[in-house]
Design an enzyme around this catalytic site. Sequence first.
Site, PDB file in Angstrom:
ATOM      1  N   LYS A   1       0.918  -1.183   0.309  1.00 33.94           N
ATOM      2  CA  LYS A   1       0.202  -0.164  -0.242  1.00 33.94           C
ATOM      3  C   LYS A   1       0.843   1.129   0.055  1.00 33.94           C
ATOM      4  O   LYS A   1       2.365   0.781   0.383  1.00 33.94           O
ATOM      5  CB  LYS A   1      -0.842  -0.133   1.201  1.00 33.94           C
ATOM      6  CG  LYS A   1      -2.172  -0.889   1.451  1.00 33.94           C
ATOM      7  CD  LYS A   1      -2.367  -0.829   2.529  1.00 33.94           C
ATOM      8  CE  LYS A   1      -4.133  -1.887   2.786  1.00 33.94           C
ATOM      9  NZ  LYS A   1      -5.039  -1.641   1.691  1.00 33.94           N
TER      10      LYS A   1
ATOM     11  N   ARG B   1     -10.701 -10.361   0.975  1.00 36.07           N
ATOM     12  CA  ARG B   1     -11.627 -12.397   0.481  1.00 36.07           C
ATOM     13  C   ARG B   1     -11.318 -13.703   0.362  1.00 36.07           C
ATOM     14  O   ARG B   1     -11.989 -14.373   0.498  1.00 36.07           O
ATOM     15  CB  ARG B   1     -12.144 -11.402  -1.120  1.00 36.07           C
ATOM     16  CG  ARG B   1     -10.986 -11.750  -2.123  1.00 36.07           C
ATOM     17  CD  ARG B   1     -11.044 -10.163  -3.347  1.00 36.07           C
ATOM     18  NE  ARG B   1     -11.400  -9.438  -2.642  1.00 36.07           N
ATOM     19  CZ  ARG B   1     -11.411  -7.848  -3.379  1.00 36.07           C
ATOM     20  NH1 ARG B   1     -11.017  -8.459  -4.854  1.00 36.07           N
ATOM     21  NH2 ARG B   1     -10.867  -6.580  -3.324  1.00 36.07           N
TER      22      ARG B   1
END
Length: 510
Positions: free
Chosen positions: A283, A357
């Site tokens: 990130k 996920r």
Amino acid sequence: MNIMRVHAKQGRVDTDRTEALVILLCEDDSLATSEGAVLDRALGGALRELQRSREFEGKLHEVMLLHTHGKLPAKRLILAGLGKRPQLGLDQIRQAMGYAVKRVRQAKAGSFTVMLPSAVPPGASVSDLSQTLTEGAILGSYQFTAYRSEAPVGKGVATMTILVSQKSHLNPISEGIRRGIATAEATVFVRDLCNHPSNVMTPTKIASEAKAIAKDTGVNLKILEQKEMERLGMGALLGVAKGSHEPPKFIILQYHGAKKKDDSPVVLVGKTITFDTGGISLKPAENMEQMKADMTGGAEVLATVRAAARLKLPLNLIGILPVAENMPGGRAMRPGDVVTTLSGKTVEVQNTDAEGRLILSDGLAYATRFKPAALIDIATLTGACVVALGQFAIGMFGTDTTLKAAITGAGLRAGERVWEMPLWEEYFEQLRSDVADMRNIGGRGGGMITAALFLSKFVGDYPWVHLDIASTDWSERERAYIPKGPTGIGTRLLIQFLINRSLKPESTQA
């Protein structure tokens, strides 16, 4: 975690001796026809003068403090606005209470009294009102000071009394207080967990919190360690955890409250990434410190199970937390790797920052083993949710109309609203992989939808709802009863859903 004490008592505003008396008023409410009339007379018409001069208009978020100078047993009078009467809902009352309690704290008052508002939202009972007042006061007074070397000024607000004019209202108001304390305390618990830094709130620490809940409430607890996950074939969760020195955990909490122990349970699955660097798909540095709260979904599941047990709700509930830290490193999962999930489906990992996920795929597949009556996952899943919905709505997807309607209703009641998004199979084209059953990202377009569609492949035919709380889990500024930083939004939604469900006959449940 010190929670404000709340109780109800019968009494009158003009005789109650308190450090502060809170009166909630709508715009244009006449003090002459409310509880304020007797106070106005005691104060020599000061309240009506405030209204005539429009120094206090009753607007939402408006708060004013007056010293009574011995003219009343209450040392201070605090007026809090509810806004326009036709627009009044429970959340307007919750917000007004949040601002009022902040003013009480600023006055360094350790306790206060509040009257039930004379304005009542359509369909709201006195129990609803007392639950809402309790939530607003406890949540509005929240402060996280665990790492401050200097203690905050004052001891904070320790006690709230709800003043009741009719004795017959004491029991339903006390029940509302009980629920309000449970829901607010659960939210405070989530805020605290998410405020702790990731060098403290590790997967092992999350497991310790689950053990404490099991000991406190008597719920059943099972924690799968890495070897057991390997034996079961949880390749997605293990893949995410590979880059970290912190071992992953898989936590299962089971609460049995239904009359029939074999009743199909509600199963909650919460994303629990104790820190998310993005892994190899690192990130940007800006705001990465906020990724300590990427465990919000799991924290909310922990809090909800604890609240359900404390409220003794008559249903069966299971909470599942796949827990890991997502870090880069020599052993970390790489873009292009293929993992085999617990369900047997294979996933090409094209971006290691789409890790939520992945761990949820194993959590949801495990959840189907319990044959749930309702399956709900909650997760800080996608930045796309923030883009689509801003900060005032939770993204909702689902496969069951009745379950979605129940979640929507609970969100409106709790002031934690959801907004349904489409779950159309056409979007799966974006998840097709050349080398595996699917890939874990679907490109920029419809990112929230493709993430939810990915999860839908692991829930079987059970009624399922996915809640994306990435839009609401963190606030950049303080609001009425929302602090800056981790908000805990989603916790009261889940608890209210369970409360509503426990009050309905089986034939109406999803």
